[in-house]
Design a protein around this motif. Structure first.
Motif, PDB file in Angstrom:
ATOM      1  N   ASP A 118       0.770  -1.452  -0.306  1.00 31.36           N
ATOM      2  CA  ASP A 118       0.280   0.171  -0.061  1.00 31.36           C
ATOM      3  C   ASP A 118       0.990   0.813   0.207  1.00 31.36           C
ATOM      4  O   ASP A 118       0.481   2.445   0.244  1.00 31.36           O
ATOM      5  N   VAL A 119       1.985   0.934   0.706  1.00 29.26           N
ATOM      6  CA  VAL A 119       2.698   2.591   1.025  1.00 29.26           C
ATOM      7  C   VAL A 119       3.850   2.337  -0.579  1.00 29.26           C
ATOM      8  O   VAL A 119       3.879   3.537  -1.272  1.00 29.26           O
ATOM      9  N   LEU A 120       4.319   1.118  -0.669  1.00 26.67           N
ATOM     10  CA  LEU A 120       5.663   1.309  -1.253  1.00 26.67           C
ATOM     11  C   LEU A 120       5.262   0.878  -3.012  1.00 26.67           C
ATOM     12  O   LEU A 120       6.312   0.910  -3.731  1.00 26.67           O
ATOM     13  N   GLY A 121       4.058   0.388  -3.105  1.00 32.61           N
ATOM     14  CA  GLY A 121       3.459   0.181  -4.299  1.00 32.61           C
ATOM     15  C   GLY A 121       4.149  -1.050  -4.857  1.00 32.61           C
ATOM     16  O   GLY A 121       4.363  -0.907  -6.234  1.00 32.61           O
ATOM     17  N   LEU A 122       4.474  -2.016  -4.352  1.00 32.88           N
ATOM     18  CA  LEU A 122       5.140  -3.230  -4.503  1.00 32.88           C
ATOM     19  C   LEU A 122       3.614  -4.901  -5.232  1.00 32.88           C
ATOM     20  O   LEU A 122       2.870  -4.197  -5.300  1.00 32.88           O
ATOM     21  N   HIS A 123       4.326  -5.034  -6.069  1.00 36.55           N
ATOM     22  CA  HIS A 123       3.237  -6.064  -7.268  1.00 36.55           C
ATOM     23  C   HIS A 123       3.710  -7.060  -6.445  1.00 36.55           C
ATOM     24  O   HIS A 123       2.624  -8.275  -6.959  1.00 36.55           O
ATOM     25  N   ARG A 124       4.570  -7.499  -5.607  1.00 38.40           N
ATOM     26  CA  ARG A 124       4.522  -9.567  -5.222  1.00 38.40           C
ATOM     27  C   ARG A 124       5.812  -9.347  -4.098  1.00 38.40           C
ATOM     28  O   ARG A 124       6.995  -8.480  -4.016  1.00 38.40           O
ATOM     29  N   ILE A 125       5.614  -9.725  -2.996  1.00 31.85           N
ATOM     30  CA  ILE A 125       6.092 -10.073  -2.298  1.00 31.85           C
ATOM     31  C   ILE A 125       6.391 -11.609  -2.091  1.00 31.85           C
ATOM     32  O   ILE A 125       5.576 -12.109  -2.060  1.00 31.85           O
ATOM     33  N   VAL A 126       7.084 -11.681  -1.432  1.00 33.28           N
ATOM     34  CA  VAL A 126       7.862 -13.546  -1.061  1.00 33.28           C
ATOM     35  C   VAL A 126       7.993 -13.620   0.306  1.00 33.28           C
ATOM     36  O   VAL A 126       8.851 -12.888   0.676  1.00 33.28           O
ATOM     37  N   ALA A 127       7.491 -15.195   0.097  1.00 33.50           N
ATOM     38  CA  ALA A 127       8.433 -15.324   1.493  1.00 33.50           C
ATOM     39  C   ALA A 127       9.279 -16.652   1.262  1.00 33.50           C
ATOM     40  O   ALA A 127       8.741 -17.727   0.555  1.00 33.50           O
ATOM     41  N   ARG A 128      10.277 -16.784   2.002  1.00 36.51           N
ATOM     42  CA  ARG A 128      11.516 -17.770   1.442  1.00 36.51           C
ATOM     43  C   ARG A 128      10.932 -19.193   2.952  1.00 36.51           C
ATOM     44  O   ARG A 128      11.937 -17.933   3.828  1.00 36.51           O
ATOM     45  N   VAL A 129      10.661 -20.822   3.159  1.00 36.91           N
ATOM     46  CA  VAL A 129      11.148 -21.138   4.099  1.00 36.91           C
ATOM     47  C   VAL A 129      11.199 -22.310   3.552  1.00 36.91           C
ATOM     48  O   VAL A 129      11.284 -23.133   3.319  1.00 36.91           O
ATOM     49  N   ASP A 130      12.632 -23.120   5.275  1.00 38.08           N
ATOM     50  CA  ASP A 130      12.862 -23.987   4.576  1.00 38.08           C
ATOM     51  C   ASP A 130      12.005 -25.054   5.733  1.00 38.08           C
ATOM     52  O   ASP A 130      11.024 -24.940   6.170  1.00 38.08           O
ATOM     53  N   GLU A 131      12.187 -26.783   4.291  1.00 42.08           N
ATOM     54  CA  GLU A 131      10.465 -26.823   4.338  1.00 42.08           C
ATOM     55  C   GLU A 131      10.430 -27.723   6.312  1.00 42.08           C
ATOM     56  O   GLU A 131       9.015 -27.482   6.308  1.00 42.08           O
ATOM     57  N   ARG A 132      11.500 -27.299   6.528  1.00 43.46           N
ATOM     58  CA  ARG A 132      11.522 -27.932   7.897  1.00 43.46           C
ATOM     59  C   ARG A 132      10.791 -27.340   9.119  1.00 43.46           C
ATOM     60  O   ARG A 132      10.608 -27.560  10.271  1.00 43.46           O
ATOM     61  N   ASN A 133      10.564 -26.206   8.827  1.00 48.13           N
ATOM     62  CA  ASN A 133      10.455 -24.987   9.793  1.00 48.13           C
ATOM     63  C   ASN A 133       8.728 -24.635   9.420  1.00 48.13           C
ATOM     64  O   ASN A 133       7.955 -23.015   9.292  1.00 48.13           O
ATOM     65  N   GLU A 134       7.633 -25.601  10.067  1.00 45.34           N
ATOM     66  CA  GLU A 134       6.866 -25.777   9.768  1.00 45.34           C
ATOM     67  C   GLU A 134       6.180 -24.800  10.475  1.00 45.34           C
ATOM     68  O   GLU A 134       4.708 -24.175  10.112  1.00 45.34           O
ATOM     69  N   ALA A 135       5.877 -24.134  11.607  1.00 47.01           N
ATOM     70  CA  ALA A 135       5.990 -22.874  12.347  1.00 47.01           C
ATOM     71  C   ALA A 135       5.550 -21.666  11.351  1.00 47.01           C
ATOM     72  O   ALA A 135       4.820 -20.644  11.116  1.00 47.01           O
ATOM     73  N   SER A 136       6.605 -21.356  10.531  1.00 49.33           N
ATOM     74  CA  SER A 136       6.317 -20.014   9.347  1.00 49.33           C
ATOM     75  C   SER A 136       6.207 -20.643   8.366  1.00 49.33           C
ATOM     76  O   SER A 136       5.696 -19.688   7.713  1.00 49.33           O
ATOM     77  N   ALA A 137       6.019 -22.198   8.125  1.00 53.50           N
ATOM     78  CA  ALA A 137       4.872 -22.385   6.596  1.00 53.50           C
ATOM     79  C   ALA A 137       2.999 -21.637   7.120  1.00 53.50           C
ATOM     80  O   ALA A 137       3.121 -21.423   6.320  1.00 53.50           O
ATOM     81  N   ARG A 138       3.024 -22.272   8.652  1.00 56.51           N
ATOM     82  CA  ARG A 138       2.031 -22.128   9.049  1.00 56.51           C
ATOM     83  C   ARG A 138       1.791 -20.204   8.350  1.00 56.51           C
ATOM     84  O   ARG A 138       0.401 -20.398   8.811  1.00 56.51           O
ATOM     85  N   THR A 139       2.336 -19.465   9.262  1.00 57.44           N
ATOM     86  CA  THR A 139       2.081 -18.172   9.114  1.00 57.44           C
ATOM     87  C   THR A 139       1.947 -18.229   7.589  1.00 57.44           C
ATOM     88  O   THR A 139       1.327 -17.008   7.740  1.00 57.44           O
ATOM     89  N   ALA A 140       2.484 -18.002   6.688  1.00 58.96           N
ATOM     90  CA  ALA A 140       2.792 -17.394   5.046  1.00 58.96           C
ATOM     91  C   ALA A 140       1.591 -18.123   4.991  1.00 58.96           C
ATOM     92  O   ALA A 140       1.280 -17.160   4.246  1.00 58.96           O
ATOM     93  N   ARG A 141       1.290 -19.627   5.043  1.00 59.24           N
ATOM     94  CA  ARG A 141      -0.094 -19.456   4.997  1.00 59.24           C
ATOM     95  C   ARG A 141      -1.026 -18.807   5.633  1.00 59.24           C
ATOM     96  O   ARG A 141      -2.566 -18.310   4.745  1.00 59.24           O
ATOM     97  N   ARG A 142      -1.352 -18.340   7.018  1.00 60.63           N
ATOM     98  CA  ARG A 142      -2.512 -17.709   7.877  1.00 60.63           C
ATOM     99  C   ARG A 142      -2.160 -16.483   6.893  1.00 60.63           C
ATOM    100  O   ARG A 142      -3.650 -15.736   7.040  1.00 60.63           O
ATOM    101  N   LEU A 143      -1.509 -15.879   6.699  1.00 63.23           N
ATOM    102  CA  LEU A 143      -1.327 -14.549   5.837  1.00 63.23           C
ATOM    103  C   LEU A 143      -2.019 -14.434   4.620  1.00 63.23           C
ATOM    104  O   LEU A 143      -2.210 -13.075   3.965  1.00 63.23           O
TER     105      LEU A 143
END
Ligand SMILES: CC(C)(COP(=O)(O)OP(=O)(O)OC[C@H]1O[C@@H](n2cnc3c(N)ncnc32)[C@H](O)[C@@H]1OP(=O)(O)O)[C@@H](O)C(=O)NCCC(=O)NCCS
Length: 199
Positions: free
Chosen positions: A134-159
Motif C-alpha cells: 500500500d505504501v511502497l507500491g510493490l507488485h509481489r512479495i515473497v517469503a522463503r521458508v525451510d520446509e522443516r520450519n513448519e511454524a513459519s510455513a503456517r504463518t505464511a499460509r495464514r497470511l
C-alpha cells in the motif's frame, strides 16, 4: 498493461499500530532484548545466520538495520515488534525491496519464543505487507521458508500467501541440503484479502 513503478513515497509515521502491536525501527536500547532471542540457537535454526553476539547486533544496528524507510532496491526495513499493552519488544519483522523494475519484495519474521503461538507474527507481518503493497507500491512479495520450519510455513499460509514452489534439496544451508518452500502474494491478492478480512 503493466502499471508504471511509483515514485518512492515518504517515510511512514512510526509507530505503526495494529490491534495488539506497535512496530517501529530498532535502536541501541533494544540490544539486550534482541540478544534474548537472536542469540538463541533454536530461534536461528532456519535463519540464514548463526546465533548472534552483542557485537553482531551492534554492527547490524549501525548498518543494515539502521534504515527507517526504503528508498531503493537492495535495502531492508527492519522493524521491532512491541506489545502495545506493555511496550515489550517481542520480535522483529523485515521487508526487503528486492527489485525496482519488477516491484518485488520479500518478508521475514522472528519472534521471541516466549511470545510465539499468539498470532503476533501474523499480525506484525500483515503490517509489513501493508507497507510493501500500500505504501511502497510493490507488485509481489515473497517469503522463503525451510520446509522443516513448519511454524513459519503456517504463518505464511495464514497470511494468505500462496505456496508457489517446493525446491527439493536445492541449496546447502548450514552444512546440509535443504528443501525450500517459496510463498508469494500479489498486490491484487493482498487487496482482495484485506476486503474479505473481518476486523
Ligand atoms: C516463524 C515464527 C515467527 C512463527 O511464530 P508463531 O507465533 O507461530 O506465528 P503466528 O503469529 O502465525 O502465530 C500463529 C499461532 O498462534 C496461534 N494463535 C493464538 N492466538 C491467535 C490469534 N489471536 N490469532 C492468530 N493466531 C493465534 C495460532 O493457532 C497459531 O498456532 P499454530 O501454528 O500452532 O496453529 C516463529 O516460529 C519464529 O520466530 N521462529 C524462529 C525464526 C524463524 O524461523 N523465522 C521464519 C524464517 S522463514
Amino acid at each position: 498493461m503493466v502499471d508504471q513503478p511509483q515514485p518512492a513515497p515518504s517515510h511512514p509515521a512510526y509507530p505503526l499500530r495494529t490491534r495488539r502491536l506497535s512496530l517501529r525501527p530498532l535502536t541501541d536500547r533494544d540490544i539486550d532484548v534482541l540478544l534474548t532471542y537472536r542469540a538463541d540457537a533454536e530461534v536461528c535454526r532456519y535463519l540464514p545466520f548463526e546465533p548472534m553476539t552483542r557485537t553482531d547486533i551492534e554492527q547490524h544496528l549501525a548498518s543494515r538495520w539502521a534504515g527507517t524507510w526504503l528508498t531503493d532496491e537492495g535495502q531492508e526495513l527492519r522493524l521491532g515488534v512491541e506489545l502495545a499493552a506493555t511496550g515489550e519488544l517481542i520480535g522483529d519483522v523485515v521487508l526487503f525491496w528486492r527489485s525496482r523494475e519488477h516491484r518485488g519484495g520479500e518478508i521475514g519474521y522472528t519472534l521471541h519464543p516466549g511470545f510465539q503461538g499468539h498470532g503476533y507474527a501474523t499480525e506484525a507481518v500483515r503490517a509489513a505487507l501493508g507497507l510493501g503493497f500500500d505504501v511502497l507500491g510493490l507488485h509481489r512479495i515473497v517469503a522463503r521458508v525451510d520446509e522443516r520450519n513448519e511454524a513459519s510455513a503456517r504463518t505464511a499460509r495464514r497470511l494468505g500467501m500462496r505456496q508457489e514452489s517446493r525446491l527439493v534439496r536445492n541449496e546447502i544451508f548450514k552444512g546440509e541440503w535443504r528443501t525450500r518452500l517459496d510463498f508469494a502474494m500479489l498486490a491484487d491478492e493482498w487487496r482482495l484479502a484485506q476486503r474479505s478480512r473481518p476486523e
